[in-house]
Enzyme design. Structure first.
Site, mmCIF file in Angstrom:
data_model
loop_
_atom_site.group_PDB
_atom_site.id
_atom_site.type_symbol
_atom_site.label_atom_id
_atom_site.label_comp_id
_atom_site.label_asym_id
_atom_site.label_seq_id
_atom_site.Cartn_x
_atom_site.Cartn_y
_atom_site.Cartn_z
ATOM 1 N N GLN A 146 0.832 -0.795 0.196
ATOM 2 C CA GLN A 146 -0.107 0.601 0.205
ATOM 3 C C GLN A 146 1.190 1.266 -0.077
ATOM 4 O O GLN A 146 0.484 2.286 -0.740
ATOM 5 C CB GLN A 146 -1.053 0.118 1.389
ATOM 6 C CG GLN A 146 -1.894 1.407 1.452
ATOM 7 C CD GLN A 146 -2.764 1.635 2.794
ATOM 8 O OE1 GLN A 146 -2.327 0.796 3.818
ATOM 9 N NE2 GLN A 146 -3.659 2.762 2.453
ATOM 10 N N ASP A 164 12.037 -12.257 -0.895
ATOM 11 C CA ASP A 164 11.147 -12.346 0.329
ATOM 12 C C ASP A 164 12.222 -11.595 1.518
ATOM 13 O O ASP A 164 12.834 -12.196 1.592
ATOM 14 C CB ASP A 164 11.525 -13.637 -0.017
ATOM 15 C CG ASP A 164 10.513 -14.333 1.754
ATOM 16 O OD1 ASP A 164 10.446 -13.825 2.977
ATOM 17 O OD2 ASP A 164 10.167 -15.703 1.766
ATOM 18 N N TYR A 221 -1.512 -7.677 14.919
ATOM 19 C CA TYR A 221 -0.857 -6.448 14.063
ATOM 20 C C TYR A 221 -0.138 -5.529 15.139
ATOM 21 O O TYR A 221 1.464 -4.975 15.136
ATOM 22 C CB TYR A 221 -2.219 -5.734 12.886
ATOM 23 C CG TYR A 221 -1.195 -4.276 12.766
ATOM 24 C CD1 TYR A 221 -0.672 -4.833 11.407
ATOM 25 C CD2 TYR A 221 -2.023 -3.495 13.425
ATOM 26 C CE1 TYR A 221 -0.280 -3.525 10.842
ATOM 27 C CE2 TYR A 221 -1.308 -2.408 12.196
ATOM 28 C CZ TYR A 221 -0.577 -2.153 11.162
ATOM 29 O OH TYR A 221 -0.138 -1.430 10.073
ATOM 30 N N LYS A 268 3.559 -4.680 15.599
ATOM 31 C CA LYS A 268 4.164 -3.020 15.917
ATOM 32 C C LYS A 268 4.953 -2.521 17.550
ATOM 33 O O LYS A 268 5.706 -2.047 17.432
ATOM 34 C CB LYS A 268 2.933 -1.992 15.678
ATOM 35 C CG LYS A 268 2.747 -2.388 14.242
ATOM 36 C CD LYS A 268 3.384 -1.888 13.186
ATOM 37 C CE LYS A 268 2.494 -2.234 11.399
ATOM 38 N NZ LYS A 268 4.060 -1.325 10.862
HETATM 39 N N1 SER Z 1 -4.160 0.876 8.683
HETATM 40 C C1 SER Z 1 -4.028 -0.091 9.239
HETATM 41 C C2 SER Z 1 -4.552 -1.090 9.195
HETATM 42 O O1 SER Z 1 -6.247 -0.766 9.092
HETATM 43 C C3 SER Z 1 -3.507 0.455 10.277
HETATM 44 O O2 SER Z 1 -2.222 0.515 10.667
HETATM 45 O O3 SER Z 1 -4.637 -1.983 9.605
#
Ligand code: SER
Length: 321
Positions: free
Chosen positions: A12, A53, A142, A146
């Protein structure tokens, strides 16, 4: 002279960051690397490409040496909603790419940018005007990745002197690359549906406020932070940054200023709603403003106008149907 490697260059952010960096530093100084060769075919400005990769540390290291890289943009990550479908894979990919980036940077004396996210925060975080330094405790894999990435990147700076820097990006909105598997994706999908069908079914409830940013500001944030005077940086990994905060109704109202017949209804996705509810409503980004001059250009009105114009052009030119 900067010699940059963008890993995850087909994702993205990477899809647009590569051209942005090539524009500034010259095509030949920005190497775009991704697992998927097809995703490396769409840049407007020519420059080197590598199929990589990011979990293959040997090849990653070789590429850094071959091109005499001094700055790594590590953009490899599964986003929040996809991560919840396969947490072990998300950990393996998100942390594996980070570990390789940091270790190679340590050995080859590179700077590293790894984006963090509003997803690094959790339900115990103060939701409004979320401070730079506060409780994190995310509840998604996620977010766990982070927070770990922020800590490990800071560790590499303090322990080994690796020049690691990062921002906590909010939802990023762009007309070029669709996001994949994020919780904030509705704020992109809505524009395509508004133009094509004049209606959109939103998967997050009204009143769900989240920080957002238009892609041109996100690209500026990456470059500005990496160019910032290190003596001014009190923080490093990672700075709160935001450009706007809205809920689905506010965005729909803004779209209706241009498409009065636009309507929106709701069909809540419980997984995404739960994730969104665990994230802040609005970040305080005053440290980024003070330490490296963060100052976004697009608010909700300017972003909406540009998104509608650019996506309409894509439909008109037959680039999408
Ligand atoms: N745009 C991301 C998500 O929605 C947030 O960091 O996972």
């Amino acid at each position: 002279m900067k010699r940059i490697l963008v890993v995850g260059a087909g994702g993205q952010i990477g899809s647009e960051l590569v051209d942005h960096l090539r524009n500034i530093y010259g095509g030949s100084n920005v190497v775009a690397a991704d697992l998927d060769e097809k995703k490396l075919a769409n840049y407007k400005i020519d420059g080197p490409i590598e199929i990589l990769d990011a979990l293959d540390g040997n090849l990653f290291h070789q590429i850094v040496k071959n091109y005499k890289i001094d700055t790594i943009y590590n953009l490899v990550a599964l986003l929040s909603a996809t991560g919840e479908k396969n947490p072990t894979l998300a950990w393996k990919i998100n942390m594996g790419a980070l570990e390789n980036s940091l270790e190679i940077a340590r050995q080859e004396n590179c700077a590293v940018f790894t984006p963090s996210s509003i997803g690094a925060f959790g339900p115990n975080t103060p939701a409004d005007n979320t401070p730079q330094d506060t409780v994190m405790q995310p509840t998604t894999i996620y977010g766990v990745c982070k927070v770990a990435a922020e800590l490990l990147s800071n560790y590499y700076f303090y322990r080994f002197g690796v020049d690691t820097r990062s921002v906590r990006f909010p939802g990023i909105i762009s007309y070029v690359t669709p996001p994949g598997g994020g919780t904030t994706d509705y704020a992109v999908e809505i524009f395509y549906e508004a133009i094509k069908h004049k209606r959109y079914t939103c998967y997050l409830k009204r009143g769900t406020f989240l920080d957002m940013m238009y892609m041109p500001d996100a690209l500026d944030a990456c470059v500005q932070l990496m160019e910032a005077d290190p003596t001014k940086l009190v923080h490093r990994n990672a700075f709160n940054v935001t450009a706007m905060s809205f809920d689905p109704e506010m965005l729909a109202d803004e779209i209706r200023k241009h498409i009065p017949e636009f309507t929106m209804d709701y069909n809540i996705d419980p997984v995404k709603q739960k994730i969104a509810d665990s994230w802040p409503n609005s970040l305080d980004d005053s440290c980024a403003r003070a330490e490296w001059g963060w100052n976004p250009k697009y608010n909700i009105a300017a972003m909406t106008m540009d998104m509608l114009e650019k996506i309409q052009e894509k439909y008109d030119n037959g680039l999408i149907s």
